[in-house]
Scaffold this motif. Structure first.
Motif, PDB file in Angstrom:
ATOM      1  N   MET A  42       0.843  -1.188   0.000  1.00 18.75           N
ATOM      2  CA  MET A  42       0.000   0.000   0.000  1.00 18.75           C
ATOM      3  C   MET A  42       0.886   1.248   0.000  1.00 18.75           C
ATOM      4  N   ARG A  43       0.523   2.207  -0.881  1.00 20.15           N
ATOM      5  CA  ARG A  43       1.338   3.425  -1.021  1.00 20.15           C
ATOM      6  C   ARG A  43       0.453   4.646  -0.754  1.00 20.15           C
ATOM      7  N   ILE A  44       0.848   5.466   0.204  1.00 26.77           N
ATOM      8  CA  ILE A  44       0.065   6.660   0.552  1.00 26.77           C
ATOM      9  C   ILE A  44       0.955   7.893   0.457  1.00 26.77           C
ATOM     10  N   PHE A  45       0.436   8.909  -0.254  1.00 24.83           N
ATOM     11  CA  PHE A  45       1.174  10.164  -0.423  1.00 24.83           C
ATOM     12  C   PHE A  45       0.695  11.184   0.599  1.00 24.83           C
ATOM     13  N   THR A  46       1.629  11.926   1.184  1.00 23.49           N
ATOM     14  CA  THR A  46       1.249  12.981   2.131  1.00 23.49           C
ATOM     15  C   THR A  46       2.063  14.242   1.858  1.00 23.49           C
ATOM     16  N   ALA A  47       1.456  15.396   2.117  1.00 20.86           N
ATOM     17  CA  ALA A  47       2.148  16.681   1.936  1.00 20.86           C
ATOM     18  C   ALA A  47       1.377  17.743   2.718  1.00 20.86           C
ATOM     19  N   VAL A  48       1.989  18.909   2.876  1.00 22.29           N
ATOM     20  CA  VAL A  48       1.375  20.001   3.639  1.00 22.29           C
ATOM     21  C   VAL A  48       1.533  21.309   2.874  1.00 22.29           C
ATOM     22  N   LEU A  49       0.423  22.031   2.717  1.00 24.27           N
ATOM     23  CA  LEU A  49       0.486  23.367   2.107  1.00 24.27           C
ATOM     24  C   LEU A  49      -0.518  24.229   2.861  1.00 24.27           C
ATOM     25  N   ALA A  50      -0.021  25.167   3.676  1.00 23.80           N
ATOM     26  CA  ALA A  50      -0.938  25.819   4.600  1.00 23.80           C
ATOM     27  C   ALA A  50      -0.502  27.214   5.011  1.00 23.80           C
ATOM     28  N   THR A  51      -1.461  28.100   5.051  1.00 25.34           N
ATOM     29  CA  THR A  51      -1.339  29.363   5.779  1.00 25.34           C
ATOM     30  C   THR A  51      -2.746  29.888   5.996  1.00 25.34           C
ATOM     31  N   GLU A  52      -2.889  30.883   6.885  1.00 21.46           N
ATOM     32  CA  GLU A  52      -4.183  31.498   7.153  1.00 21.46           C
ATOM     33  C   GLU A  52      -4.116  32.924   6.630  1.00 21.46           C
ATOM     34  N   THR A  53      -4.980  33.239   5.655  1.00 24.32           N
ATOM     35  CA  THR A  53      -4.907  34.553   5.018  1.00 24.32           C
ATOM     36  C   THR A  53      -5.985  35.488   5.548  1.00 24.32           C
ATOM     37  N   ASN A  54      -5.536  36.521   6.264  1.00 23.63           N
ATOM     38  CA  ASN A  54      -6.387  37.640   6.633  1.00 23.63           C
ATOM     39  C   ASN A  54      -6.323  38.604   5.448  1.00 23.63           C
ATOM     40  N   THR A  55      -7.376  38.626   4.635  1.00 25.07           N
ATOM     41  CA  THR A  55      -7.308  39.413   3.393  1.00 25.07           C
ATOM     42  C   THR A  55      -7.272  40.921   3.678  1.00 25.07           C
ATOM     43  N   PHE A  56      -7.499  41.302   4.944  1.00 26.74           N
ATOM     44  CA  PHE A  56      -7.419  42.713   5.322  1.00 26.74           C
ATOM     45  C   PHE A  56      -6.029  43.081   5.841  1.00 26.74           C
ATOM     46  N   SER A  57      -5.151  42.091   5.999  1.00 20.12           N
ATOM     47  CA  SER A  57      -3.827  42.354   6.566  1.00 20.12           C
ATOM     48  C   SER A  57      -2.919  43.028   5.547  1.00 20.12           C
ATOM     49  N   PRO A  58      -2.128  44.007   6.002  1.00 18.95           N
ATOM     50  CA  PRO A  58      -1.180  44.660   5.093  1.00 18.95           C
ATOM     51  C   PRO A  58       0.091  43.845   4.867  1.00 18.95           C
ATOM     52  N   ILE A  59       0.246  42.723   5.588  1.00 19.60           N
ATOM     53  CA  ILE A  59       1.491  41.946   5.502  1.00 19.60           C
ATOM     54  C   ILE A  59       1.327  40.829   4.483  1.00 19.60           C
ATOM     55  N   CYS A  60       1.888  40.966   3.291  1.00 20.12           N
ATOM     56  CA  CYS A  60       1.725  39.944   2.255  1.00 20.12           C
ATOM     57  C   CYS A  60       2.755  38.824   2.426  1.00 20.12           C
TER      58      CYS A  60
END
Ligand SMILES: [Zn+2]
Length: 491
Positions: free
Chosen positions: A1-19
């Motif tokens: 059995m072969r299982i692929f795993t990965a992580v791609l994550a952030t939380e975007t406050n679309t009102f934040s000035p910090i890009c």
């Protein structure tokens, strides 16, 4: 059995000035395949739990990239596309696989991608085809979109806020995934749109009791594989923003739909009662100054870099100065430029300094004054549970009778060691001002005579009824009073 795993994550406050660009991911977590550390960060527990289970149960775990950026504003288009395509390339190279088990956040917004996770999941589905299991663990501060539901088999969200259970929920995710692959269960996801947006700390009722109740339901009813409350994320101005109830049954969609609706309407009936009561800056400072024992901790709850703000608001500090507060320490105000100036001046120098409130509207005005540079620390850190949280090159300055910490790396105030790291003994101060919504509580409660939750300025879009949304739905509470009633009337 072969299982692929990965992580791609952030939380975007679309009102934040910090890009957010590639460097922001690299500063928080970027691990090439196989290089993820032993301990998980918030969204990467599917990798560390998957490693342990692969060793125990003897399946092949194919690791892709793990990337996490601390919460901030819009993600740069090329940064998102490059990370996405990097992981999709790894998945193609790993084929054939039996399952894809992902760590996502669920509130990422990239330039050109309002539903970044929906885009990512749809591409994963296109690569593996309709019959391969695709599932993910997510943060409840996320947007559950139709595109995501169509692309994945099931989702498991953290139940606790603060998110103390991200490893436990990764265990749930893997248990359901492996049971599915073994033919023991057939997960079916049922969703109810609560048509509301709110903030739901689980450290207090009514949310504490609500979460305890769904945990019991999961334990006692074999038809129920998992129940999640998708809190939603009011700082993400996207079309499918809002609170959703998710029930995963073992092949019982009618039961799932009915239960999701019942729980969702129960949650809706408690709208507006979840968040801790807050006071404004004038009342917070007056009450703290009148207190007979200290320290009184004033939490500037909405200028929390953990929610994506810059962390440079001065509204509370200006009020402390106006009311003549003494024996007070305020930490932290993010201002790398002012820190550089203090570093150039040196410890002991008295200088004219302008600092704070440069990032955006709603944060107050920059403070001007003759300040004394008391202490300078390169790469300052505070404790955060078992580990440390960096807050960058920092300056402890004194203005009038107030000690202020200026920092260079945005960080919420997790722990009183934030002050001791800068030479301030927090236990002997009368007033401590910190920037955090919820995570500060456990550590500061140990030294605080009293804790005041203060809503100062509008660094964060904390009042959805008044926030100038352009993309978010307007037919949900609190933008309208009774969205469910209206729906019945329309039908
Ligand atoms: Zn969250």
């Amino acid at each position: 059995m072969r299982i692929f795993t990965a992580v791609l994550a952030t939380e975007t406050n679309t009102f934040s000035p910090i890009c957010v660009d590639r460097r922001a991911f690299e500063a928080s977590l970027y691990a090439a395949p196989g290089e993820h550390p032993e301990t998980p960060t918030l969204c990467s527990a599917p990798i560390t739990v998957g490693r342990r289970l692969a060793a125990e149960k003897g399946f092949d775990l194919i690791e892709g990239t793990a990337a996490w950026a601390d919460p901030a504003g819009l993600v740069n288009r090329l940064t998102y596309e490059n990370l996405r395509d990097e992981i999709l390339g790894q998945l193609r190279a790993a084929l054939p696989v039996d399952a894809v088990v992902l760590g996502l956040h669920g509130a990422m917004v990239a330039d050109g991608y309002e539903d970044a996770e929906g885009d990512f999941l749809a591409r994963v589905r296109a690569i593996v085809g309709p019959d391969i299991l695709v599932c993910a663990e997510l943060d409840p501060h996320s947007h559950l979109t139709a595109k995501r539901l169509a692309a994945a088999n099931f989702f498991v969200y953290f139940k606790e806020f603060p998110h103390t259970d991200f490893v436990d929920r990764a265990e749930d995710l893997w248990r359901i995934a492996l049971d599915t692959l073994a033919g023991r269960v057939k997960p079916v996801m049922s969703v109810f749109d609560c048509r509301m947006i709110d903030v739901y700390p689980t450290s207090r009722d009514p949310m504490r009791a609500f979460v305890d109740r769904i945990v019991k339901m999961e334990a006692h009813d074999p038809d129920i594989l998992s129940i999640s409350i998708v809190h939603g994320f009011m700082a993400g101005d996207v079309p499918e923003m809002g609170t959703k109830m998710v029930v995963i049954t073992d092949g019982k969609p009618e039961k799932g739909v009915a239960l999701a609706r019942e729980l969702g309407l129960d949650l809706f009936s408690r709208r507006g009662t979840f968040i801790m009561p807050q006071i404004d800056e004038r009342e917070a400072v007056s009450r703290a100054m009148a207190a007979t024992s200290g320290p009184v901790v004033i939490a500037d709850v909405w200028d929390n870099p953990g929610g994506g703000t810059a962390g440079d608001a001065t509204v509370l500090l200006a009020e402390l100065l106006a009311q003549g507060a003494t024996d007070t320490a305020a930490g932290t105000i993010w201002d790398p430029m002012a820190v550089q100036i203090c570093m150039a001046a040196g410890e002991g120098a008295e200088i004219q300094l302008r600092f704070g409130a440069k990032s955006g509207p709603g944060t107050g005005n920059p403070i001007d004054g003759i300040v004394k540079v008391i202490r300078l620390v390169r790469n300052a850190e505070m404790r955060f549970g078992e580990s440390f949280a960096p807050f960058g090159d920092s300056a402890h300055i004194r203005l009038d009778e107030i000690d202020i910490i200026l920092n260079s790396t945005r960080a919420q105030s997790f722990d009183p060691s934030l002050f001791s790291a800068m030479g301030i003994d927090p236990t002997v101060k009368k007033i401590l001002v910190i920037k955090s919504t919820n995570h500060f509580y456990a550590s500061f409660a140990r030294i605080a005579a009293e804790i005041l939750y203060c809503s100062a300025g509008t660094p964060y879009p904390n009042n959805p009824a008044r926030t100038a949304y352009r993309r978010a739905p307007r037919n949900i509470w609190p933008m309208v009073d009774n969205p469910h009633g209206m729906e019945q009337g329309a039908a």
